[in-house]
Design a protein around this motif. Structure first.
Motif, mmCIF file in Angstrom:
data_model
loop_
_atom_site.group_PDB
_atom_site.id
_atom_site.type_symbol
_atom_site.label_atom_id
_atom_site.label_comp_id
_atom_site.label_asym_id
_atom_site.label_seq_id
_atom_site.Cartn_x
_atom_site.Cartn_y
_atom_site.Cartn_z
ATOM 1 N N ALA A 23 3.272 6.078 7.240
ATOM 2 C CA ALA A 23 2.569 4.838 6.904
ATOM 3 C C ALA A 23 1.958 4.905 5.511
ATOM 4 C CB ALA A 23 1.486 4.560 7.944
ATOM 5 N N ILE A 24 1.321 6.020 5.186
ATOM 6 C CA ILE A 24 0.718 6.166 3.860
ATOM 7 C C ILE A 24 1.804 6.168 2.787
ATOM 8 C CG2 ILE A 24 -0.594 7.713 2.365
ATOM 9 C CD1 ILE A 24 -2.113 8.620 4.893
ATOM 10 N N ASP A 25 2.896 6.860 3.038
ATOM 11 C CA ASP A 25 3.995 6.938 2.078
ATOM 12 C C ASP A 25 4.588 5.548 1.819
ATOM 13 O OD1 ASP A 25 5.629 8.478 0.359
ATOM 14 O OD2 ASP A 25 7.199 8.611 1.865
ATOM 15 N N ALA A 26 4.848 4.812 2.872
ATOM 16 C CA ALA A 26 5.416 3.468 2.708
ATOM 17 C C ALA A 26 4.461 2.542 1.976
ATOM 18 C CB ALA A 26 5.772 2.887 4.077
ATOM 19 N N THR A 27 3.182 2.641 2.291
ATOM 20 C CA THR A 27 2.184 1.807 1.630
ATOM 21 C C THR A 27 2.087 2.134 0.143
ATOM 22 O OG1 THR A 27 0.928 1.693 3.689
ATOM 23 C CG2 THR A 27 -0.234 1.109 1.675
ATOM 24 N N LEU A 28 2.112 3.406 -0.176
ATOM 25 C CA LEU A 28 2.023 3.804 -1.581
ATOM 26 C C LEU A 28 3.272 3.414 -2.363
ATOM 27 C CD1 LEU A 28 0.352 5.098 -3.758
ATOM 28 C CD2 LEU A 28 1.152 7.329 -3.007
ATOM 29 N N VAL A 29 4.440 3.525 -1.743
ATOM 30 C CA VAL A 29 5.671 3.075 -2.409
ATOM 31 C C VAL A 29 5.600 1.575 -2.672
ATOM 32 C CG1 VAL A 29 8.160 2.742 -2.079
ATOM 33 C CG2 VAL A 29 7.124 4.951 -1.581
ATOM 34 N N ALA A 30 5.096 0.816 -1.714
ATOM 35 C CA ALA A 30 4.961 -0.632 -1.911
ATOM 36 C C ALA A 30 3.975 -0.935 -3.032
ATOM 37 C CB ALA A 30 4.505 -1.297 -0.609
ATOM 38 N N TRP A 31 2.864 -0.190 -3.083
ATOM 39 C CA TRP A 31 1.898 -0.400 -4.160
ATOM 40 C C TRP A 31 2.523 -0.098 -5.523
ATOM 41 C CZ3 TRP A 31 -0.156 2.587 -8.013
ATOM 42 C CH2 TRP A 31 -1.227 2.028 -8.706
ATOM 43 N N LEU A 32 3.257 1.012 -5.587
ATOM 44 C CA LEU A 32 3.910 1.364 -6.847
ATOM 45 C C LEU A 32 4.899 0.279 -7.277
ATOM 46 C CD1 LEU A 32 4.556 5.177 -6.340
ATOM 47 C CD2 LEU A 32 3.070 4.141 -8.063
ATOM 48 N N ALA A 33 5.644 -0.250 -6.326
ATOM 49 C CA ALA A 33 6.617 -1.290 -6.657
ATOM 50 C C ALA A 33 5.934 -2.567 -7.147
ATOM 51 C CB ALA A 33 7.489 -1.591 -5.438
ATOM 52 N N GLN A 34 4.818 -2.931 -6.535
ATOM 53 C CA GLN A 34 4.120 -4.159 -6.916
ATOM 54 C C GLN A 34 3.381 -4.028 -8.242
ATOM 55 O OE1 GLN A 34 1.573 -5.023 -3.605
ATOM 56 N NE2 GLN A 34 3.108 -6.322 -2.619
ATOM 57 N N ASN A 35 2.881 -2.849 -8.530
ATOM 58 C CA ASN A 35 2.025 -2.676 -9.701
ATOM 59 C C ASN A 35 2.684 -1.873 -10.815
ATOM 60 O OD1 ASN A 35 -0.397 -3.987 -8.659
ATOM 61 N ND2 ASN A 35 -0.340 -2.330 -7.160
#
Length: 75
Positions: A23-35
């Motif tokens: 969950a943390i990994d997926a959330t961080l990948v999504a944050w990196l993609a958005q920002n």
């Protein structure tokens, strides 16, 4: 506690760890993609290092789980 029960309990804990890491990994990948375009370079590098570390942790937990399942099968 019999060895079978101990391995089952360990597998239960490993499922929780696997879920949290994923969950943390997926959330961080999504944050990196958005920002990616707006975040500071330092933040992106730290985020990428953390993603790589979390992914390594996920792989490690998976290997431990498969080893414990093999042990359980042999008992």
């Amino acid at each position: 506690m019999p060895q079978i029960e101990r391995i089952k309990e360990e597998l239960g804990w490993l499922k929780v760890v696997f879920g949290v890491l994923t969950a943390i990994d997926a959330t961080l990948v999504a944050w990196l993609a958005q920002n990616f375009a707006t975040a500071r370079t330092g933040m992106l590098i730290v985020g990428l290092v953390v993603v790589i570390s979390l992914t390594g942790g996920i792989i490690w937990v998976s290997r431990v789980v498969y080893n414990r399942l093999d042990e359980l099968e042999k008992l």
